[in-house]
Enzyme design. Structure first.
Site, PDB file in Angstrom:
ATOM      1  N   LYS A   1       3.218   1.288  -3.813  1.00  0.00           N
ATOM      2  CA  LYS A   1       2.538   0.549  -4.890  1.00  0.00           C
ATOM      3  C   LYS A   1       3.244   0.649  -6.239  1.00  0.00           C
ATOM      4  CE  LYS A   1      -2.278   0.333  -3.428  1.00  0.00           C
ATOM      5  NZ  LYS A   1      -3.655   0.667  -3.766  1.00  0.00           N
TER       6      LYS A   1
ATOM      7  N   THR B   1       0.836  -1.196   0.000  1.00  0.00           N
ATOM      8  CA  THR B   1       0.000   0.000   0.000  1.00  0.00           C
ATOM      9  C   THR B   1       0.868   1.241   0.000  1.00  0.00           C
ATOM     10  OG1 THR B   1      -1.950   1.022   1.005  1.00  0.00           O
ATOM     11  CG2 THR B   1      -0.373   0.022   2.534  1.00  0.00           C
TER      12      THR B   1
ATOM     13  N   ASP C   1      -7.045  -4.163  -7.185  1.00  0.00           N
ATOM     14  CA  ASP C   1      -7.954  -3.024  -6.926  1.00  0.00           C
ATOM     15  C   ASP C   1      -9.009  -2.897  -8.030  1.00  0.00           C
ATOM     16  OD1 ASP C   1      -6.943  -2.125  -4.492  1.00  0.00           O
ATOM     17  OD2 ASP C   1      -5.467  -0.816  -5.431  1.00  0.00           O
TER      18      ASP C   1
HETATM   19  P1  NAP Z   1      -5.093  10.324  -4.442  1.00  0.00           P
HETATM   20  O1  NAP Z   1      -4.241   9.661  -5.476  1.00  0.00           O
HETATM   21  O2  NAP Z   1      -4.451  11.159  -3.384  1.00  0.00           O
HETATM   22  O3  NAP Z   1      -6.191  11.235  -5.221  1.00  0.00           O
HETATM   23  C1  NAP Z   1      -7.088  12.041  -4.507  1.00  0.00           C
HETATM   24  C2  NAP Z   1      -8.135  12.609  -5.454  1.00  0.00           C
HETATM   25  O4  NAP Z   1      -9.071  13.384  -4.678  1.00  0.00           O
HETATM   26  C3  NAP Z   1      -7.560  13.565  -6.499  1.00  0.00           C
HETATM   27  O5  NAP Z   1      -8.343  13.472  -7.684  1.00  0.00           O
HETATM   28  C4  NAP Z   1      -7.748  14.924  -5.830  1.00  0.00           C
HETATM   29  O6  NAP Z   1      -7.792  16.005  -6.716  1.00  0.00           O
HETATM   30  C5  NAP Z   1      -9.111  14.723  -5.187  1.00  0.00           C
HETATM   31  N1  NAP Z   1      -9.359  15.656  -4.090  1.00  0.00           N
HETATM   32  C6  NAP Z   1      -8.807  15.640  -2.847  1.00  0.00           C
HETATM   33  N2  NAP Z   1      -9.299  16.663  -2.106  1.00  0.00           N
HETATM   34  C7  NAP Z   1     -10.164  17.357  -2.907  1.00  0.00           C
HETATM   35  C8  NAP Z   1     -10.981  18.503  -2.720  1.00  0.00           C
HETATM   36  N3  NAP Z   1     -11.017  19.168  -1.554  1.00  0.00           N
HETATM   37  N4  NAP Z   1     -11.753  18.917  -3.764  1.00  0.00           N
HETATM   38  C9  NAP Z   1     -11.752  18.263  -4.941  1.00  0.00           C
HETATM   39  N5  NAP Z   1     -10.985  17.158  -5.162  1.00  0.00           N
HETATM   40  C10 NAP Z   1     -10.211  16.711  -4.159  1.00  0.00           C
HETATM   41  O7  NAP Z   1      -5.988   9.269  -3.655  1.00  0.00           O
HETATM   42  P2  NAP Z   1      -6.528   7.844  -4.168  1.00  0.00           P
HETATM   43  O8  NAP Z   1      -5.592   6.786  -3.746  1.00  0.00           O
HETATM   44  O9  NAP Z   1      -6.893   7.976  -5.606  1.00  0.00           O
HETATM   45  O10 NAP Z   1      -7.854   7.690  -3.261  1.00  0.00           O
HETATM   46  C11 NAP Z   1      -9.033   8.437  -3.494  1.00  0.00           C
HETATM   47  C12 NAP Z   1     -10.133   7.916  -2.580  1.00  0.00           C
HETATM   48  O11 NAP Z   1     -10.424   6.553  -2.910  1.00  0.00           O
HETATM   49  C13 NAP Z   1      -9.742   7.902  -1.091  1.00  0.00           C
HETATM   50  O12 NAP Z   1     -10.817   8.364  -0.342  1.00  0.00           O
HETATM   51  C14 NAP Z   1      -9.475   6.443  -0.782  1.00  0.00           C
HETATM   52  O13 NAP Z   1      -9.816   6.109   0.543  1.00  0.00           O
HETATM   53  C15 NAP Z   1     -10.410   5.745  -1.745  1.00  0.00           C
HETATM   54  N6  NAP Z   1      -9.946   4.405  -2.105  1.00  0.00           N
HETATM   55  C16 NAP Z   1     -10.794   3.372  -1.897  1.00  0.00           C
HETATM   56  C17 NAP Z   1     -10.412   2.097  -2.223  1.00  0.00           C
HETATM   57  C18 NAP Z   1     -11.374   0.980  -1.987  1.00  0.00           C
HETATM   58  O14 NAP Z   1     -10.946  -0.179  -1.958  1.00  0.00           O
HETATM   59  N7  NAP Z   1     -12.642   1.255  -1.856  1.00  0.00           N
HETATM   60  C19 NAP Z   1      -9.141   1.851  -2.775  1.00  0.00           C
HETATM   61  C20 NAP Z   1      -8.287   2.941  -2.995  1.00  0.00           C
HETATM   62  C21 NAP Z   1      -8.699   4.217  -2.640  1.00  0.00           C
HETATM   63  P3  NAP Z   1      -6.431  16.803  -7.120  1.00  0.00           P
HETATM   64  O15 NAP Z   1      -5.783  15.976  -8.184  1.00  0.00           O
HETATM   65  O16 NAP Z   1      -6.916  18.120  -7.589  1.00  0.00           O
HETATM   66  O17 NAP Z   1      -5.600  16.911  -5.869  1.00  0.00           O
END
Ligand code: NAP
Length: 293
Positions: free
Chosen positions: A73, A69, A109
């Site tokens: 990754k 994680t 994933d």
């Molecule tokens: P990441 O790579 O850090 O990406 C975060 C995303 O959220 C980016 O598109 C970012 O936009 C956006 N964002 C953050 N704060 C924001 C705000 N205030 N307004 C608008 N956009 C905002 O994170 P990730 O790994 O992709 O994870 C994203 C979500 O998916 C997390 O909540 C995580 O817990 C969840 N997730 C779930 C699983 C599952 O198994 N269900 C697996 C992986 C992740 P910018 O590019 O503009 O910063």
């Protein structure tokens, strides 16, 4: 694990930093016990500078496999002996399988997400998908939906350059049709109604709405959602986010991020043990963990 750790116990684990809050030990240890398997799952906090040594330790200690994680990754890829198509396409690994010293990297994933979607009765073939967000989770899901035959992927992200980078990446790797939509500028602005109306599946892939910020959500004209559309949040804590609540109230089918979390774990379990995952036990373990947070 039923009878306690002994000389034959096979060890799995997770490499990450931090790992204190991971759900995976609860998920997998409940599954091993339910399946009557002599396996145990432990968290390993691994710093970036120690990743190569930690991967070598999988061989040295004879671990059955590990999850990988944040923040490892992507960095782990060159340290492995072989990769699945998904790992190669996304450039990210979340599961390593130790095949007698040959370390195989996979990414469950996207495949886990697809299983959760199928559980909800949705087939992405030829459908239009709207993505809100363009981070690592969006990338895994977008590649998988493209491989599953999605018709068109539309991306909107606060940082426009990240949305165009992801859309180009997915189009080049899979040949899927892509489009970009601007993220609204002002506090009261929303994405265009037509963009939402044309989507069969809306994937909430930002971290908005995640606990403790449960009253935040994406700038959508939620009243446009209708029966027949699927609203899917990748956030799993809380299980019912504000996005899912509002989309569901307008008639869409709401799919929680819990399903993706469950199925990515179930697929890893099956890769390590060769045994079908006890899904209901794993789902209960996740819900219980979430209720304790
Ligand atoms: P990441 O790579 O850090 O990406 C975060 C995303 O959220 C980016 O598109 C970012 O936009 C956006 N964002 C953050 N704060 C924001 C705000 N205030 N307004 C608008 N956009 C905002 O994170 P990730 O790994 O992709 O994870 C994203 C979500 O998916 C997390 O909540 C995580 O817990 C969840 N997730 C779930 C699983 C599952 O198994 N269900 C697996 C992986 C992740 P910018 O590019 O503009 O910063």
């Amino acid at each position: 694990m039923a009878g306690g750790i002994n000389g034959r116990t096979k060890i799995c684990g997770i490499f990450g930093r931090p790992v204190e809050h991971t759900f995976s030990p609860a998920l997998h240890n409940a599954a091993f016990a339910a399946a009557g398997l002599d396996y145990a799952y432990v968290p390993f906090e691994v710093s970036p500078g120690s990743l190569a040594a930690a991967v070598e330790a999988i061989r040295a200690l004879g671990l059955a496999g590990v999850n990988v994680t944040i923040p490892h990754k992507e960095a782990v890829l060159p340290l492995l002996d072989g990769l699945s198509d998904e790992a190669e396409l996304t450039g990210a690994v979340n599961t390593i399988i130790n095949r007698s010293g040959y370390l195989y990297g996979d990414n469950t994933d996207g495949k886990g997400y697809l299983r959760a979607l199928k559980e909800a009765g949705f087939d992405p073939a030829d459908r239009t998908v709207l993505f809100l967000g363009a981070g690592g989770a969006a990338r895994a899901v977008a590649v998988q939906l493209a491989l599953a035959g999605a018709g068109k992927l539309v991306f909107a992200n606060r940082t426009a350059a990240r949305a165009s980078g992801l859309s180009r990446f997915v189009a080049e790797k899979t040949g899927v049709r892509v489009e970009l939509v601007s993220w609204p500028d002002g506090a009261d602005d929303k994405l265009p109604e037509q963009t939402l109306a044309e989507a069969d599946l809306v994937v909430q892939a930002t971290s908005l709405g995640m606990s403790p910020n449960v009253n935040e959500t994406v700038p959508l004209p939620f009243e446009v959602f209708r029966p027949g559309q699927v609203a899917s949040d990748l956030v799993y804590n809380p299980v019912e986010t504000l996005f899912l609540k509002k989309a569901g109230q307008a008639g869409a089918t709401a799919v929680s991020g819990l399903g993706m979390l469950l199925h990515q774990g179930a697929l890893a379990f099956e890769l390590w043990t060769g045994v079908p995952a006890p899904l209901e036990v794993m789902r209960e373990a996740l819900v219980k963990e979430l209720s304790n947070r």
